[in-house]
Motif scaffolding. Structure first.
Motif, PDB file in Angstrom:
ATOM      1  N   PRO A 195      26.195  22.575 -37.407  1.00  0.00           N
ATOM      2  CA  PRO A 195      25.785  22.447 -38.815  1.00  0.00           C
ATOM      3  C   PRO A 195      27.003  22.388 -39.737  1.00  0.00           C
ATOM      4  CG  PRO A 195      24.528  24.164 -37.705  1.00  0.00           C
ATOM      5  CD  PRO A 195      25.643  23.789 -36.774  1.00  0.00           C
ATOM      6  N   SER A 196      26.949  21.485 -40.681  1.00  0.00           N
ATOM      7  CA  SER A 196      28.022  21.400 -41.674  1.00  0.00           C
ATOM      8  C   SER A 196      27.907  22.563 -42.658  1.00  0.00           C
ATOM      9  CB  SER A 196      27.942  20.072 -42.416  1.00  0.00           C
ATOM     10  OG  SER A 196      26.715  19.973 -43.127  1.00  0.00           O
ATOM     11  N   VAL A 197      28.932  22.749 -43.477  1.00  0.00           N
ATOM     12  CA  VAL A 197      28.892  23.820 -44.482  1.00  0.00           C
ATOM     13  C   VAL A 197      27.727  23.554 -45.431  1.00  0.00           C
ATOM     14  CG1 VAL A 197      30.136  24.961 -46.340  1.00  0.00           C
ATOM     15  CG2 VAL A 197      31.373  24.188 -44.296  1.00  0.00           C
ATOM     16  N   PRO A 198      26.778  24.450 -45.541  1.00  0.00           N
ATOM     17  CA  PRO A 198      25.591  24.182 -46.363  1.00  0.00           C
ATOM     18  C   PRO A 198      25.922  24.068 -47.846  1.00  0.00           C
ATOM     19  CG  PRO A 198      25.257  26.054 -44.870  1.00  0.00           C
ATOM     20  CD  PRO A 198      26.725  25.766 -44.882  1.00  0.00           C
ATOM     21  N   THR A 199      25.019  23.411 -48.543  1.00  0.00           N
ATOM     22  CA  THR A 199      25.068  23.325 -50.004  1.00  0.00           C
ATOM     23  C   THR A 199      24.027  24.283 -50.565  1.00  0.00           C
ATOM     24  OG1 THR A 199      25.760  21.017 -49.918  1.00  0.00           O
ATOM     25  CG2 THR A 199      24.847  21.815 -52.004  1.00  0.00           C
ATOM     26  N   CYS A 200      24.479  25.272 -51.348  1.00  0.00           N
ATOM     27  CA  CYS A 200      23.585  26.277 -51.908  1.00  0.00           C
ATOM     28  C   CYS A 200      23.548  26.154 -53.429  1.00  0.00           C
ATOM     29  CB  CYS A 200      24.048  27.690 -51.525  1.00  0.00           C
ATOM     30  SG  CYS A 200      24.094  27.985 -49.743  1.00  0.00           S
ATOM     31  N   TYR A 201      22.385  26.288 -54.007  1.00  0.00           N
ATOM     32  CA  TYR A 201      22.238  26.272 -55.468  1.00  0.00           C
ATOM     33  C   TYR A 201      20.900  26.920 -55.839  1.00  0.00           C
ATOM     34  CZ  TYR A 201      19.284  22.177 -54.597  1.00  0.00           C
ATOM     35  OH  TYR A 201      18.307  21.328 -54.130  1.00  0.00           O
ATOM     36  N   VAL A 202      20.790  27.265 -57.127  1.00  0.00           N
ATOM     37  CA  VAL A 202      19.583  27.909 -57.654  1.00  0.00           C
ATOM     38  C   VAL A 202      18.834  26.896 -58.501  1.00  0.00           C
ATOM     39  CG1 VAL A 202      18.639  29.809 -59.018  1.00  0.00           C
ATOM     40  CG2 VAL A 202      20.718  30.155 -57.645  1.00  0.00           C
ATOM     41  N   GLY A 255      11.162  37.583 -65.622  1.00  0.00           N
ATOM     42  CA  GLY A 255       9.752  37.229 -65.533  1.00  0.00           C
ATOM     43  C   GLY A 255       9.501  35.808 -65.056  1.00  0.00           C
ATOM     44  N   LYS A 256      10.523  35.005 -64.909  1.00  0.00           N
ATOM     45  CA  LYS A 256      10.365  33.623 -64.448  1.00  0.00           C
ATOM     46  C   LYS A 256      10.543  33.546 -62.937  1.00  0.00           C
ATOM     47  CE  LYS A 256       9.918  32.001 -68.640  1.00  0.00           C
ATOM     48  NZ  LYS A 256       8.658  31.382 -69.117  1.00  0.00           N
ATOM     49  N   ASP A 257      10.068  32.422 -62.364  1.00  0.00           N
ATOM     50  CA  ASP A 257      10.233  32.173 -60.931  1.00  0.00           C
ATOM     51  C   ASP A 257      11.448  31.274 -60.706  1.00  0.00           C
ATOM     52  OD1 ASP A 257       7.926  33.611 -60.628  1.00  0.00           O
ATOM     53  OD2 ASP A 257       6.632  31.851 -60.349  1.00  0.00           O
ATOM     54  N   ALA A 258      12.155  31.517 -59.623  1.00  0.00           N
ATOM     55  CA  ALA A 258      13.333  30.718 -59.264  1.00  0.00           C
ATOM     56  C   ALA A 258      13.326  30.439 -57.773  1.00  0.00           C
ATOM     57  CB  ALA A 258      14.617  31.431 -59.672  1.00  0.00           C
ATOM     58  N   THR A 259      14.002  29.370 -57.389  1.00  0.00           N
ATOM     59  CA  THR A 259      14.085  28.975 -55.985  1.00  0.00           C
ATOM     60  C   THR A 259      15.538  28.765 -55.600  1.00  0.00           C
ATOM     61  OG1 THR A 259      11.932  27.866 -56.120  1.00  0.00           O
ATOM     62  CG2 THR A 259      13.348  27.312 -54.255  1.00  0.00           C
ATOM     63  N   LEU A 260      15.983  29.438 -54.561  1.00  0.00           N
ATOM     64  CA  LEU A 260      17.326  29.255 -54.012  1.00  0.00           C
ATOM     65  C   LEU A 260      17.222  28.288 -52.839  1.00  0.00           C
ATOM     66  CD1 LEU A 260      17.364  32.093 -55.502  1.00  0.00           C
ATOM     67  CD2 LEU A 260      19.263  32.677 -53.984  1.00  0.00           C
ATOM     68  N   LYS A 261      18.029  27.206 -52.877  1.00  0.00           N
ATOM     69  CA  LYS A 261      17.936  26.166 -51.861  1.00  0.00           C
ATOM     70  C   LYS A 261      19.223  26.080 -51.059  1.00  0.00           C
ATOM     71  CE  LYS A 261      14.536  23.292 -54.243  1.00  0.00           C
ATOM     72  NZ  LYS A 261      14.188  21.927 -54.717  1.00  0.00           N
ATOM     73  N   CYS A 262      19.062  25.724 -49.773  1.00  0.00           N
ATOM     74  CA  CYS A 262      20.190  25.617 -48.849  1.00  0.00           C
ATOM     75  C   CYS A 262      19.929  24.436 -47.917  1.00  0.00           C
ATOM     76  CB  CYS A 262      20.338  26.913 -48.048  1.00  0.00           C
ATOM     77  SG  CYS A 262      21.646  26.892 -46.810  1.00  0.00           S
TER      78      CYS A 262
END
Length: 373
Positions: free
Chosen positions: A148-155, A162-169
């Protein structure tokens, strides 16, 4: 247990041992792994140990060939041993990367090593050992995988309370790739409202609070390796977020204003240079010379004649006396308008000037613009 059945089992096993002993006589290749998986860039050893019998008296030949992933392609010899000599591969993509594991393959070890593996090295490898009158072949499948290559992470989402958030990789490599999330710091436990998906690499956080803020690490892994990345998740109130947005807008406006000023100065300077380049040089005319008084052709003739005659002596003037008298009479009879600058009462005849001892002077003629002829 029945004694008859027990004796039958023992007899069956004895028969199998005898059959195996008969089959094991002569040339034989020992069993080994049927498939091997390695990562690109690594090294691998493909095993091929063999035994021979005293009845095998022919020369020993060892041949390694590869069948590409395409089943319709033919086998390609990559390395062989014959006549106590090793013949290296002729394949350009494997030169210097494949060799026998043992310096003396006839000792019973025909295994090979392949270094700096590439994706194109994947395929089915065949080890063929020949010693007359026997011949054996063993196949091993090699799969070269990509780590696996170095992942790309961001929010993704709003970082407010009180809000919803998603962390992606996300990462690239040989599938399947699995993803796992952990929280950095003293406590590696994820928030209670967080749920992760190992296949898609997402971490969903619902109803976020300030306590959820921190560094989150994602690890992407497959059969041959793993890579990781870290992303910062900061939860803030809406007021502070609005201040950040306002500051960003002001910064953008100032940047646009600065760009506009620089562009205006550049265009003005360019226009000024173009104007100076196209402006012709100014040619100024000198002030014309003052006009001289107009001299009549007759006065020039008379004066010229007088100058010429004045150069003569009084004794030579007698033949021209009548001519002078006639000129004097013409001057006296001329109307005053023909000579505006001299009054008739001031004119003196040439003979009188000559008797008075005057010396004639020749006056050059002039054009109207004042230049001397």
């Amino acid at each position: 247990m029945d004694t008859g059945s027990t004796m039958g089992t023992v007899r069956g096993r004895a028969v199998l041992l005898l059959l195996w002993a008969g089959l094991s006589q002569g040339l034989n290749i020992l069993p080994g792994p049927a498939s091997v998986e390695r990562a690109d860039g690594d090294s691998v050893m493909l095993q091929c140990q063999f035994t021979v019998d005293s009845k095998d008296i022919g020369p020993l030949d060892i041949e390694w060939s590869r069948t590409p992933a395409d089943p319709s392609a033919s086998q390609i010899i990559i390395i062989d041993y014959s006549g106590d000599r090793i013949y290296d591969t002729h394949l350009e993509d494997m030169k210097g990367r494949v060799h026998f594991s043992s310096p003396d393959p006839k000792s019973g070890d025909a295994s090979i090593n392949i270094t700096r593996l590439k994706i194109t090295d994947s395929g089915m490898y065949h080890c063929k050992v020949k010693k007359s009158p026997g011949s054996k072949t063993r196949a091993t499948k090699l799969d070269v995988l990509v780590r696996p290559s170095v992942p790309t992470c961001y929010v993704d989402g709003i970082h407010e309370i009180g809000k919803d958030a998603t962390l992606k990789c996300s990462s690239e490599g040989t599938p399947p790739i699995s993803y796992s999330w952990t929280r950095q710091g003293s406590s590696m436990v994820l928030p209670p409202t967080a749920t992760s998906d190992k296949m898609s690499g997402t971490l969903r956080v619902k109803n976020a609070t300030v306590s959820y803020s921190g560094d989150y690490k994602c690890v992407a892994a497959n059969k041959v390796g793993s890579s990781e990345c870290v992303v910062r998740f900061s939860v803030s109130s809406s007021s502070s977020n609005a201040g950040k947005i306002a500051g960003a807008i002001i910064g953008v406006l100032l940047a646009l204003l600065l760009i506009a000023i620089l562009l205006w100065c550049f265009l003005r300077r360019k226009k000024k240079k173009a104007y100076e380049k196209e402006q012709p040089y100014e040619i100024r005319e000198d002030v014309p010379a003052p006009k001289s008084r107009v001299s009549t052709a007759r006065s020039y003739t008379v004066d010229s004649q007088r100058s010429s005659l004045g150069s003569m002596s009084p004794s030579n003037m007698e033949p021209y006396k009548s001519h002078y008298d006639r000129l004097a009479m013409d001057d006296q009879e001329r109307p005053p308008t023909h000579s505006p600058n001299l009054s008739p009462s001031f004119k003196v005849a040439a003979p009188s000037l000559n008797r008075m001892g005057a010396v004639p002077v020749m006056i050059p003629a002039q054009h109207r613009d004042g230049s001397i002829v």
